[in-house]
Scaffold this active site. Sequence first.
Site, PDB file in Angstrom:
ATOM      1  N   ASP A   1       0.819  -1.212   0.000  1.00  0.00           N
ATOM      2  CA  ASP A   1       0.000   0.000   0.000  1.00  0.00           C
ATOM      3  C   ASP A   1       0.857   1.268   0.000  1.00  0.00           C
ATOM      4  OD1 ASP A   1      -2.594   1.281   0.189  1.00  0.00           O
ATOM      5  OD2 ASP A   1      -2.091   1.804   2.262  1.00  0.00           O
TER       6      ASP A   1
ATOM      7  N   HIS B   1       4.587   4.992  -2.884  1.00  0.00           N
ATOM      8  CA  HIS B   1       4.971   6.311  -2.366  1.00  0.00           C
ATOM      9  C   HIS B   1       6.412   6.364  -1.837  1.00  0.00           C
ATOM     10  CE1 HIS B   1       0.772   6.794  -2.860  1.00  0.00           C
ATOM     11  NE2 HIS B   1       0.377   6.387  -1.672  1.00  0.00           N
TER      12      HIS B   1
ATOM     13  N   LYS C   1       0.506  12.415  12.136  1.00  0.00           N
ATOM     14  CA  LYS C   1       0.653  12.366  10.679  1.00  0.00           C
ATOM     15  C   LYS C   1       1.867  13.205  10.335  1.00  0.00           C
ATOM     16  CE  LYS C   1      -1.789  12.942   6.315  1.00  0.00           C
ATOM     17  NZ  LYS C   1      -1.537  11.622   5.776  1.00  0.00           N
TER      18      LYS C   1
HETATM   19  C1  BG6 Z   1      -2.817   5.957  -0.035  1.00  0.00           C
HETATM   20  C2  BG6 Z   1      -2.886   4.702   0.786  1.00  0.00           C
HETATM   21  O1  BG6 Z   1      -2.192   5.715  -1.262  1.00  0.00           O
HETATM   22  O2  BG6 Z   1      -2.070   6.949   0.678  1.00  0.00           O
HETATM   23  C3  BG6 Z   1      -3.513   4.997   2.131  1.00  0.00           C
HETATM   24  O3  BG6 Z   1      -3.655   3.739   0.097  1.00  0.00           O
HETATM   25  C4  BG6 Z   1      -2.793   6.119   2.827  1.00  0.00           C
HETATM   26  O4  BG6 Z   1      -3.495   3.834   2.948  1.00  0.00           O
HETATM   27  C5  BG6 Z   1      -2.656   7.324   1.918  1.00  0.00           C
HETATM   28  O5  BG6 Z   1      -3.564   6.463   3.976  1.00  0.00           O
HETATM   29  C6  BG6 Z   1      -1.760   8.377   2.538  1.00  0.00           C
HETATM   30  O6  BG6 Z   1      -1.770   9.534   1.748  1.00  0.00           O
HETATM   31  P1  BG6 Z   1      -1.503  10.968   2.368  1.00  0.00           P
HETATM   32  O7  BG6 Z   1      -1.520  11.890   1.202  1.00  0.00           O
HETATM   33  O8  BG6 Z   1      -2.633  11.229   3.329  1.00  0.00           O
HETATM   34  O9  BG6 Z   1      -0.181  10.899   3.056  1.00  0.00           O
END
Ligand code: BG6
Length: 491
Positions: A234, A239, A344
């Site tokens: 995921d 990412h 976060k």
């Molecule tokens: C998504 C994942 O690609 O990115 C999620 O599937 C995750 O699980 C999200 O929560 C996080 O993205 P951001 O932009 O909130 O850091």
Amino acid sequence: MAEQSMTRCDLMMFGALGDLAQRKLFPALYQLERAGLLEKDTRILALARDKVDTAGARRQLEEKVRTYVKDDELDSDTLAHFMERIDYICFDFSDTDGYQQLNDWREKGGGALIVYMATPPSIYGMIARNLRSEGCCDERTRVVVEKPIGHDLDSSRVINDQLADVFNENQLFRIDHYLGKETVQNLIALRFANNLFATQWNQNHISHVEITVAESVGIEGRWGYFDKAGQMRDMIQNHLLQLLCLIAMDPPSDLSADSIRDEKVKVLKALRPITPDLMETHLVRGQYTAGTSMGKPVPGYLEEDDAAKGSTTETFVALKAEIHNWRWAGVPFYIRTGKRLPEKLSQIIIHFKPAPHYIFDPDQKHLANNKLIIRLQPDEGMSLQILTKDQGLDKGMRLRQGPLELTFSEAFNSPRIPDAYERLLWEVMKGNQYLFVRRDEVEYAWRWVDQVMSHWDDQAAYPKRYAAGTWGPVASIALITRDNRSWYEDA
Ligand code: BG6
């Protein structure tokens, strides 16, 4: 990134009443409207199976835009004008007859067509074939697809082959929304516009790199999807590896999509496999148990709604990646990402090596070496930690640590930083592929992740528990302290 001139375009959105479209895509399109970036004639065709008419779909979408856009960014006239662009057709995407209606709609426009598949990847191929067989696309059509492209190398090849049967690679825009984040793009500016960093960016000057992408949320009602994926598929496969590539790649010869993507692929190819003998020292998987998040008690992963007891899916991964090339030999990249961590936070820390010869007070030798902290979210900005002389007659040549700080919102007085999807949709409209992932990138990333996951059953790779609201299993701290280092927050 030679900007192509903007062409007039219409947008066809499959899965328009789904979660992604309502939470991210329509609010982002509204913001483009507000910024005056949508061409006067641009039309949007929302497609879903929900039995509503255009008025009903507009009402539903307007409500979501109002929910997900901040109050002070909502303007009723702009929103009303935006809603007028939207038509809705209810149909089953497997029904080829339905595509005739799409053609009728399309023929009323004259510009390029963007097809956004906000649907499960398993039906990308079917939609593509139906669009072709019913004559709804041509060589000017641009197709946007979301991750995950498969769940391993083989399944990603199947999806990529299905898309390639109908579209050329230069028509495909594979989204990794991290590439649309303002600060992520800034990595390219930081590295290649500042000679100061360009000359230091290698194993001669950098000791190690940390990449942390932490989330305080848990699974958010997505247990079914998440449990099949886990944090490795995921987050790491896409990412985190994209961030690693942008930090580690060699300078591209220009800013064209292919020059950048060629360099990223070289990094992926140079990643050292994490073989069974390295599992113990290079990889930690974790799964959260009940704990406290943002001051509230929260359940463990196995107690979430719809959870299957006994799942061994990881919600946390920490790993030590090594890049086998001239630039990065001997420089570990410590990567960690997880759900239900204390906050976060996405940040990259570049740790520089100490000066070759130390002449200051030996008692101060422990003071940290230079660090460049790149904050991707929240508080987007950068901070360069340096050592200076402490002020005062009595201080002699005592050293002091302090930051050279650049917080984008303060420094540039920017009222808001656009969401990643605004940037990405805007780039699709302009036909720029540099923020999208090329097929070989997806496949090399899977190749590396697949080999790591092929040892998932080894005892060393088995998920370790961590309480929600903490920074992951203790073993993830050991992973870095074993090398006499610590994660930045713990320093
Ligand atoms: C998504 C994942 O690609 O990115 C999620 O599937 C995750 O699980 C999200 O929560 C996080 O993205 P951001 O932009 O909130 O850091």
